[in-house]
Design a protein around this motif. Structure first.
Motif, PDB file in Angstrom:
ATOM      1  N   GLU A 192       0.817  -1.214   0.000  1.00 40.39           N
ATOM      2  CA  GLU A 192       0.000   0.000   0.000  1.00 40.39           C
ATOM      3  C   GLU A 192       0.848   1.261   0.000  1.00 40.39           C
ATOM      4  OE1 GLU A 192      -3.424   2.174   2.787  1.00 40.39           O
ATOM      5  OE2 GLU A 192      -2.431   0.342   3.460  1.00 40.39           O
ATOM      6  N   THR A 193       1.994   1.224   0.673  1.00 40.22           N
ATOM      7  CA  THR A 193       2.742   2.465   0.913  1.00 40.22           C
ATOM      8  C   THR A 193       4.015   2.616   0.094  1.00 40.22           C
ATOM      9  OG1 THR A 193       3.899   1.421   2.787  1.00 40.22           O
ATOM     10  CG2 THR A 193       1.867   2.631   3.275  1.00 40.22           C
ATOM     11  N   TYR A 194       4.550   1.522  -0.459  1.00 42.31           N
ATOM     12  CA  TYR A 194       5.826   1.623  -1.179  1.00 42.31           C
ATOM     13  C   TYR A 194       5.598   2.145  -2.594  1.00 42.31           C
ATOM     14  CZ  TYR A 194      10.449   0.402  -2.962  1.00 42.31           C
ATOM     15  OH  TYR A 194      11.706   0.449  -3.518  1.00 42.31           O
ATOM     16  N   MET A 195       6.300   3.229  -2.943  1.00 43.35           N
ATOM     17  CA  MET A 195       6.139   3.869  -4.243  1.00 43.35           C
ATOM     18  C   MET A 195       7.373   3.727  -5.130  1.00 43.35           C
ATOM     19  SD  MET A 195       3.091   5.052  -4.161  1.00 43.35           S
ATOM     20  CE  MET A 195       1.805   5.470  -2.989  1.00 43.35           C
ATOM     21  N   GLY A 196       8.354   2.958  -4.670  1.00 40.89           N
ATOM     22  CA  GLY A 196       9.564   2.800  -5.463  1.00 40.89           C
ATOM     23  C   GLY A 196      10.609   3.856  -5.194  1.00 40.89           C
ATOM     24  N   TYR A 197      10.359   4.707  -4.190  1.00 41.07           N
ATOM     25  CA  TYR A 197      11.313   5.753  -3.863  1.00 41.07           C
ATOM     26  C   TYR A 197      12.410   5.206  -2.948  1.00 41.07           C
ATOM     27  CZ  TYR A 197       7.381   8.632  -5.443  1.00 41.07           C
ATOM     28  OH  TYR A 197       6.355   9.175  -6.160  1.00 41.07           O
ATOM     29  N   THR A 198      13.325   6.078  -2.544  1.00 41.83           N
ATOM     30  CA  THR A 198      14.366   5.679  -1.606  1.00 41.83           C
ATOM     31  C   THR A 198      13.750   5.470  -0.224  1.00 41.83           C
ATOM     32  OG1 THR A 198      14.860   7.987  -1.067  1.00 41.83           O
ATOM     33  CG2 THR A 198      16.097   6.981  -2.882  1.00 41.83           C
ATOM     34  N   ARG A 200      14.554   6.751   2.473  1.00 41.07           N
ATOM     35  CA  ARG A 200      14.422   8.031   3.170  1.00 41.07           C
ATOM     36  C   ARG A 200      13.064   8.671   2.901  1.00 41.07           C
ATOM     37  NH1 ARG A 200      18.863  12.315   1.591  1.00 41.07           N
ATOM     38  NH2 ARG A 200      20.147  10.543   2.280  1.00 41.07           N
ATOM     39  N   ASN A 201      12.520   8.417   1.711  1.00 40.09           N
ATOM     40  CA  ASN A 201      11.245   9.036   1.329  1.00 40.09           C
ATOM     41  C   ASN A 201      10.055   8.090   1.473  1.00 40.09           C
ATOM     42  OD1 ASN A 201      12.512  11.472   0.553  1.00 40.09           O
ATOM     43  ND2 ASN A 201      13.092  10.565  -1.401  1.00 40.09           N
ATOM     44  N   TRP A 202      10.280   6.939   2.092  1.00 41.24           N
ATOM     45  CA  TRP A 202       9.202   5.967   2.265  1.00 41.24           C
ATOM     46  C   TRP A 202       8.584   6.142   3.647  1.00 41.24           C
ATOM     47  CZ3 TRP A 202       9.883  -0.105   2.259  1.00 41.24           C
ATOM     48  CH2 TRP A 202       8.615  -0.695   2.335  1.00 41.24           C
ATOM     49  N   ASP A 203       7.385   6.672   3.685  1.00 40.42           N
ATOM     50  CA  ASP A 203       6.689   6.892   4.951  1.00 40.42           C
ATOM     51  C   ASP A 203       5.739   5.728   5.190  1.00 40.42           C
ATOM     52  OD1 ASP A 203       5.638   7.898   7.248  1.00 40.42           O
ATOM     53  OD2 ASP A 203       4.399   9.430   6.278  1.00 40.42           O
ATOM     54  N   CYS A 204       6.250   4.684   5.818  1.00 39.70           N
ATOM     55  CA  CYS A 204       5.479   3.456   6.016  1.00 39.70           C
ATOM     56  C   CYS A 204       4.671   3.465   7.313  1.00 39.70           C
ATOM     57  CB  CYS A 204       6.429   2.256   6.009  1.00 39.70           C
ATOM     58  SG  CYS A 204       5.614   0.665   6.084  1.00 39.70           S
ATOM     59  N   LYS A 205       5.019   4.369   8.218  1.00 39.84           N
ATOM     60  CA  LYS A 205       4.360   4.515   9.528  1.00 39.84           C
ATOM     61  C   LYS A 205       4.800   3.470  10.545  1.00 39.84           C
ATOM     62  CE  LYS A 205       1.894   7.900   7.866  1.00 39.84           C
ATOM     63  NZ  LYS A 205       2.299   9.292   8.135  1.00 39.84           N
ATOM     64  N   PHE A 206       5.536   2.437  10.105  1.00 42.51           N
ATOM     65  CA  PHE A 206       6.068   1.487  11.080  1.00 42.51           C
ATOM     66  C   PHE A 206       7.254   2.133  11.791  1.00 42.51           C
ATOM     67  CE2 PHE A 206       4.277  -2.169   8.512  1.00 42.51           C
ATOM     68  CZ  PHE A 206       3.412  -2.583   9.515  1.00 42.51           C
ATOM     69  N   ALA A 207       7.249   2.082  13.098  1.00 45.68           N
ATOM     70  CA  ALA A 207       8.351   2.640  13.872  1.00 45.68           C
ATOM     71  C   ALA A 207       9.369   1.555  14.183  1.00 45.68           C
ATOM     72  CB  ALA A 207       7.829   3.255  15.170  1.00 45.68           C
ATOM     73  N   ALA A 208      10.580   1.987  14.490  1.00 45.57           N
ATOM     74  CA  ALA A 208      11.617   1.024  14.856  1.00 45.57           C
ATOM     75  C   ALA A 208      11.339   0.429  16.232  1.00 45.57           C
ATOM     76  CB  ALA A 208      12.986   1.708  14.847  1.00 45.57           C
ATOM     77  N   GLU A 209      10.622   1.185  17.081  1.00 42.72           N
ATOM     78  CA  GLU A 209      10.332   0.707  18.427  1.00 42.72           C
ATOM     79  C   GLU A 209       9.286  -0.406  18.385  1.00 42.72           C
ATOM     80  OE1 GLU A 209      10.203   3.814  17.475  1.00 42.72           O
ATOM     81  OE2 GLU A 209      11.958   4.692  18.443  1.00 42.72           O
ATOM     82  N   VAL A 210       9.484  -1.425  19.195  1.00 37.94           N
ATOM     83  CA  VAL A 210       8.607  -2.598  19.185  1.00 37.94           C
ATOM     84  C   VAL A 210       7.181  -2.237  19.562  1.00 37.94           C
ATOM     85  CG1 VAL A 210       8.172  -4.849  20.225  1.00 37.94           C
ATOM     86  CG2 VAL A 210      10.513  -4.168  19.673  1.00 37.94           C
ATOM     87  N   GLY A 211       7.005  -1.437  20.607  1.00 35.41           N
ATOM     88  CA  GLY A 211       5.664  -1.106  21.082  1.00 35.41           C
ATOM     89  C   GLY A 211       4.840  -0.368  20.046  1.00 35.41           C
ATOM     90  N   CYS A 212       5.446   0.647  19.411  1.00 38.40           N
ATOM     91  CA  CYS A 212       4.738   1.429  18.393  1.00 38.40           C
ATOM     92  C   CYS A 212       4.389   0.569  17.190  1.00 38.40           C
ATOM     93  CB  CYS A 212       5.599   2.615  17.958  1.00 38.40           C
ATOM     94  SG  CYS A 212       5.936   3.798  19.277  1.00 38.40           S
ATOM     95  N   LYS A 213       5.301  -0.331  16.838  1.00 36.60           N
ATOM     96  CA  LYS A 213       5.072  -1.209  15.695  1.00 36.60           C
ATOM     97  C   LYS A 213       3.904  -2.148  15.973  1.00 36.60           C
ATOM     98  CE  LYS A 213       8.813  -2.664  14.022  1.00 36.60           C
ATOM     99  NZ  LYS A 213       9.992  -3.311  14.544  1.00 36.60           N
ATOM    100  N   THR A 214       3.859  -2.692  17.183  1.00 33.48           N
ATOM    101  CA  THR A 214       2.778  -3.602  17.561  1.00 33.48           C
ATOM    102  C   THR A 214       1.433  -2.894  17.514  1.00 33.48           C
ATOM    103  OG1 THR A 214       4.281  -4.851  18.989  1.00 33.48           O
ATOM    104  CG2 THR A 214       1.922  -5.132  19.367  1.00 33.48           C
ATOM    105  N   ASN A 215       1.397  -1.655  17.979  1.00 30.35           N
ATOM    106  CA  ASN A 215       0.142  -0.895  17.964  1.00 30.35           C
ATOM    107  C   ASN A 215      -0.369  -0.695  16.541  1.00 30.35           C
ATOM    108  OD1 ASN A 215       0.172  -0.667  20.735  1.00 30.35           O
ATOM    109  ND2 ASN A 215       1.198   1.330  20.738  1.00 30.35           N
ATOM    110  N   LEU A 216       0.531  -0.400  15.604  1.00 32.97           N
ATOM    111  CA  LEU A 216       0.114  -0.197  14.218  1.00 32.97           C
ATOM    112  C   LEU A 216      -0.373  -1.503  13.603  1.00 32.97           C
ATOM    113  CD1 LEU A 216      -0.251   1.562  11.765  1.00 32.97           C
ATOM    114  CD2 LEU A 216       2.165   1.250  11.198  1.00 32.97           C
ATOM    115  N   ILE A 217       0.290  -2.609  13.906  1.00 33.89           N
ATOM    116  CA  ILE A 217      -0.143  -3.912  13.389  1.00 33.89           C
ATOM    117  C   ILE A 217      -1.545  -4.237  13.883  1.00 33.89           C
ATOM    118  CG2 ILE A 217       0.261  -6.400  13.543  1.00 33.89           C
ATOM    119  CD1 ILE A 217       3.240  -5.816  13.459  1.00 33.89           C
ATOM    120  N   LEU A 218      -1.807  -3.977  15.153  1.00 30.02           N
ATOM    121  CA  LEU A 218      -3.145  -4.221  15.701  1.00 30.02           C
ATOM    122  C   LEU A 218      -4.177  -3.345  15.009  1.00 30.02           C
ATOM    123  CD1 LEU A 218      -2.323  -4.492  19.524  1.00 30.02           C
ATOM    124  CD2 LEU A 218      -2.937  -6.350  17.963  1.00 30.02           C
TER     125      LEU A 218
END
Length: 221
Positions: A192-198, A200-218
């Protein structure tokens, strides 16, 4: 035309001196910039934008910019909605095509993307790990070869470049070693979010932190 631009610019400068905080003057200033730089929006549809200076590339002796071609493909795709019942359905891709292949290997999902504009092959996988040869067992290379055979029939000029394109695994900061059970969610969100850019310009919303990532997956589930 140049004389008109000069006179309008001088008038605008006088107005800015008299009314420096005027919203109307700011609007005039923006319009003047658009007029002088050609950055007037002519076409906007389904995230495809074509500006005035893009359209001007249609002038004789100039190379047509890809923005114009992409705008025209959008128009053709809209026209397909009104095709005759006996006419075959056609779909027109833009010049900035990225083709996604979701791969299911064992109990894990990941993506292989062919970027036909940059001529590269990207592996997008939420897993971390260094042994790429073991993790993918030659699947990306086999897909590249077979997709190349297909493309040879459609675009012979690109086949040599595509066959020699490097296969690279994108090193996203949100890769993890303990979320394989959610790999399908990662794949769908990556598509849904990957546009073929670098990266640096890919705003996937997944954070590196485990807690934030889990919240987005839920939330995505």
């Amino acid at each position: 035309m140049e004389k008109l631009k000069k006179e309008f610019g001088e008038t605008l400068d006088k107005g800015k001196q008299l009314f420096p905080e005027s919203d109307k003057m700011k609007e005039y200033e923006q319009r003047f910039e658009e007029m002088t730089t050609g950055r007037i929006e002519i076409f906007l549809w389904n995230n495809v934008t074509c500006l005035k200076h893009h359209i001007q590339s249609l002038q004789i002796g100039k190379e047509v910019l890809f923005h114009v071609v992409d705008a025209y493909t959008s128009i053709l795709n809209e026209d397909e909605k009104f095709r005759a019942a006996e006419s075959p359905y056609r779909f027109f891709c833009s010049t900035m095509v990225t083709i996604f292949f979701p791969i299911s290997s064992g109990n894990h999902f990941y993506l292989i993307c062919f970027n036909l504009r940059k001529i590269c092959v990207d592996i997008i996988d939420n897993r971390s790990g260094d042994r790429v040869d073991i993790m993918y067992d030659g699947i990306p290379e086999a897909l590249q070869e077979n997709f190349g055979l297909y493309m040879a029939q459609k675009s012979p000029r690109k086949i040599k470049l595509l066959n020699n394109a490097p296969v690279q695994r994108l090193e996203m900061k949100w890769r993890t070693s303990n979320k394989n059970v959610d790999s399908g969610v990662f794949v769908m969100h990556h598509m849904e979010t990957y546009m073929g850019y670098t990266l640096r310009n890919w705003d996937c919303k997944f954070a590196a932190e485990v807690g934030c990532k889990t919240n987005l997956i839920l939330f995505l589930k």
